[in-house]
Motif scaffolding. Sequence first.
Motif, mmCIF file in Angstrom:
data_model
loop_
_atom_site.group_PDB
_atom_site.id
_atom_site.type_symbol
_atom_site.label_atom_id
_atom_site.label_comp_id
_atom_site.label_asym_id
_atom_site.label_seq_id
_atom_site.Cartn_x
_atom_site.Cartn_y
_atom_site.Cartn_z
ATOM 1 N N TYR A 176 -14.489 10.431 -8.726
ATOM 2 C CA TYR A 176 -13.782 9.208 -9.081
ATOM 3 C C TYR A 176 -12.800 8.872 -7.964
ATOM 4 O O TYR A 176 -12.007 9.710 -7.563
ATOM 5 C CB TYR A 176 -13.033 9.406 -10.411
ATOM 6 C CG TYR A 176 -12.156 8.251 -10.807
ATOM 7 C CD1 TYR A 176 -12.697 7.074 -11.300
ATOM 8 C CD2 TYR A 176 -10.769 8.333 -10.696
ATOM 9 C CE1 TYR A 176 -11.896 6.002 -11.662
ATOM 10 C CE2 TYR A 176 -9.959 7.274 -11.059
ATOM 11 C CZ TYR A 176 -10.523 6.113 -11.545
ATOM 12 O OH TYR A 176 -9.732 5.058 -11.903
ATOM 13 N N VAL A 177 -12.890 7.640 -7.470
ATOM 14 C CA VAL A 177 -11.964 7.172 -6.443
ATOM 15 C C VAL A 177 -10.873 6.379 -7.161
ATOM 16 O O VAL A 177 -11.163 5.394 -7.838
ATOM 17 C CB VAL A 177 -12.681 6.278 -5.404
ATOM 18 C CG1 VAL A 177 -11.683 5.720 -4.405
ATOM 19 C CG2 VAL A 177 -13.765 7.074 -4.695
ATOM 20 N N PRO A 178 -9.614 6.802 -7.036
ATOM 21 C CA PRO A 178 -8.540 6.129 -7.765
ATOM 22 C C PRO A 178 -8.230 4.746 -7.207
ATOM 23 O O PRO A 178 -8.515 4.453 -6.049
ATOM 24 C CB PRO A 178 -7.341 7.061 -7.567
ATOM 25 C CG PRO A 178 -7.604 7.698 -6.252
ATOM 26 C CD PRO A 178 -9.108 7.885 -6.200
ATOM 27 N N SER A 179 -7.636 3.941 -8.061
ATOM 28 C CA SER A 179 -7.157 2.634 -7.614
ATOM 29 C C SER A 179 -5.996 2.840 -6.648
ATOM 30 O O SER A 179 -5.423 3.939 -6.563
ATOM 31 C CB SER A 179 -6.670 1.823 -8.815
ATOM 32 O OG SER A 179 -5.495 2.424 -9.359
ATOM 33 N N THR A 180 -5.656 1.800 -5.945
ATOM 34 C CA THR A 180 -4.515 1.860 -5.025
ATOM 35 C C THR A 180 -3.252 2.226 -5.784
ATOM 36 O O THR A 180 -2.459 3.065 -5.344
ATOM 37 C CB THR A 180 -4.338 0.516 -4.303
ATOM 38 O OG1 THR A 180 -5.560 0.176 -3.655
ATOM 39 C CG2 THR A 180 -3.218 0.581 -3.288
ATOM 40 N N VAL A 181 -3.054 1.619 -6.939
ATOM 41 C CA VAL A 181 -1.854 1.885 -7.736
ATOM 42 C C VAL A 181 -1.799 3.353 -8.145
ATOM 43 O O VAL A 181 -0.760 4.010 -8.025
ATOM 44 C CB VAL A 181 -1.800 0.966 -8.979
ATOM 45 C CG1 VAL A 181 -0.672 1.375 -9.918
ATOM 46 C CG2 VAL A 181 -1.637 -0.485 -8.561
ATOM 47 N N LEU A 182 -2.924 3.886 -8.595
ATOM 48 C CA LEU A 182 -2.960 5.288 -9.013
ATOM 49 C C LEU A 182 -2.710 6.220 -7.827
ATOM 50 O O LEU A 182 -1.960 7.189 -7.934
ATOM 51 C CB LEU A 182 -4.298 5.597 -9.674
ATOM 52 C CG LEU A 182 -4.439 6.960 -10.334
ATOM 53 C CD1 LEU A 182 -3.313 7.224 -11.318
ATOM 54 C CD2 LEU A 182 -5.779 7.056 -11.028
ATOM 55 N N ALA A 183 -3.302 5.920 -6.687
ATOM 56 C CA ALA A 183 -3.084 6.733 -5.488
ATOM 57 C C ALA A 183 -1.610 6.713 -5.089
ATOM 58 O O ALA A 183 -1.038 7.747 -4.723
ATOM 59 C CB ALA A 183 -3.955 6.228 -4.345
ATOM 60 N N LEU A 184 -0.993 5.552 -5.183
ATOM 61 C CA LEU A 184 0.424 5.444 -4.834
ATOM 62 C C LEU A 184 1.309 6.189 -5.829
ATOM 63 O O LEU A 184 2.311 6.800 -5.440
ATOM 64 C CB LEU A 184 0.841 3.976 -4.735
ATOM 65 C CG LEU A 184 0.265 3.232 -3.524
ATOM 66 C CD1 LEU A 184 0.520 1.734 -3.654
ATOM 67 C CD2 LEU A 184 0.834 3.763 -2.231
ATOM 68 N N LYS A 185 0.952 6.170 -7.104
ATOM 69 C CA LYS A 185 1.712 6.932 -8.105
ATOM 70 C C LYS A 185 1.674 8.424 -7.800
ATOM 71 O O LYS A 185 2.688 9.119 -7.885
ATOM 72 C CB LYS A 185 1.144 6.695 -9.511
ATOM 73 C CG LYS A 185 1.516 5.389 -10.137
ATOM 74 C CD LYS A 185 0.935 5.322 -11.547
ATOM 75 C CE LYS A 185 1.312 4.067 -12.270
ATOM 76 N NZ LYS A 185 0.793 4.058 -13.654
ATOM 77 N N ILE A 186 0.493 8.918 -7.444
ATOM 78 C CA ILE A 186 0.343 10.340 -7.121
ATOM 79 C C ILE A 186 1.148 10.676 -5.871
ATOM 80 O O ILE A 186 1.868 11.680 -5.831
ATOM 81 C CB ILE A 186 -1.150 10.694 -6.942
ATOM 82 C CG1 ILE A 186 -1.883 10.540 -8.277
ATOM 83 C CG2 ILE A 186 -1.318 12.103 -6.384
ATOM 84 C CD1 ILE A 186 -3.400 10.591 -8.166
ATOM 85 N N SER A 187 1.056 9.834 -4.875
ATOM 86 C CA SER A 187 1.806 10.023 -3.632
ATOM 87 C C SER A 187 3.308 10.077 -3.895
ATOM 88 O O SER A 187 4.011 10.953 -3.381
ATOM 89 C CB SER A 187 1.464 8.879 -2.669
ATOM 90 O OG SER A 187 2.303 8.882 -1.561
ATOM 91 N N LYS A 188 3.782 9.141 -4.684
ATOM 92 C CA LYS A 188 5.220 9.085 -4.997
ATOM 93 C C LYS A 188 5.661 10.316 -5.785
ATOM 94 O O LYS A 188 6.709 10.894 -5.506
ATOM 95 C CB LYS A 188 5.513 7.802 -5.785
ATOM 96 C CG LYS A 188 6.972 7.594 -6.082
ATOM 97 C CD LYS A 188 7.201 6.260 -6.767
ATOM 98 C CE LYS A 188 8.677 6.042 -7.062
ATOM 99 N NZ LYS A 188 8.914 4.741 -7.706
ATOM 100 N N LEU A 189 4.855 10.718 -6.745
ATOM 101 C CA LEU A 189 5.197 11.885 -7.566
ATOM 102 C C LEU A 189 5.331 13.144 -6.708
ATOM 103 O O LEU A 189 6.263 13.922 -6.875
ATOM 104 C CB LEU A 189 4.139 12.090 -8.651
ATOM 105 C CG LEU A 189 4.343 13.300 -9.547
ATOM 106 C CD1 LEU A 189 5.578 13.112 -10.430
ATOM 107 C CD2 LEU A 189 3.124 13.550 -10.396
ATOM 108 N N PHE A 190 4.395 13.332 -5.777
ATOM 109 C CA PHE A 190 4.417 14.514 -4.916
ATOM 110 C C PHE A 190 5.321 14.334 -3.698
ATOM 111 O O PHE A 190 5.515 15.265 -2.920
ATOM 112 C CB PHE A 190 3.010 14.889 -4.477
ATOM 113 C CG PHE A 190 2.137 15.400 -5.595
ATOM 114 C CD1 PHE A 190 2.633 16.225 -6.580
ATOM 115 C CD2 PHE A 190 0.793 15.061 -5.641
ATOM 116 C CE1 PHE A 190 1.822 16.716 -7.598
ATOM 117 C CE2 PHE A 190 -0.032 15.541 -6.651
ATOM 118 C CZ PHE A 190 0.491 16.368 -7.631
ATOM 119 N N ASN A 191 5.841 13.132 -3.515
ATOM 120 C CA ASN A 191 6.765 12.826 -2.426
ATOM 121 C C ASN A 191 6.141 13.095 -1.048
ATOM 122 O O ASN A 191 6.775 13.699 -0.185
ATOM 123 C CB ASN A 191 8.081 13.586 -2.598
ATOM 124 C CG ASN A 191 9.189 13.000 -1.753
ATOM 125 O OD1 ASN A 191 9.226 11.797 -1.510
ATOM 126 N ND2 ASN A 191 10.093 13.839 -1.289
#
Length: 66
Positions: A38-53
């Motif tokens: 599954y390839v995440p949406s841009t929004v989901l990818a950004l949420k993961i990025s932000k969470l992991f800093n």
Amino acid sequence: MTNNIKVQRAIHNMTQADLAEKISVSRQTINAMEKNKYVPSTVLALKISKLFNVPVEDIFILENED
């Protein structure tokens, strides 16, 4: 596209369920992303990025054929 979500989860001592809850998706979605099904949406990818800093490029890696 590949990713290192599993590595980031380990660094942050999180289960798939923990991550899923924090970004408002199912555990199955996290599992599918980690298995590159599954390839995440841009929004989901950004949420993961932000969470992991970390930058999104440190989590999601484009393959040559992408």
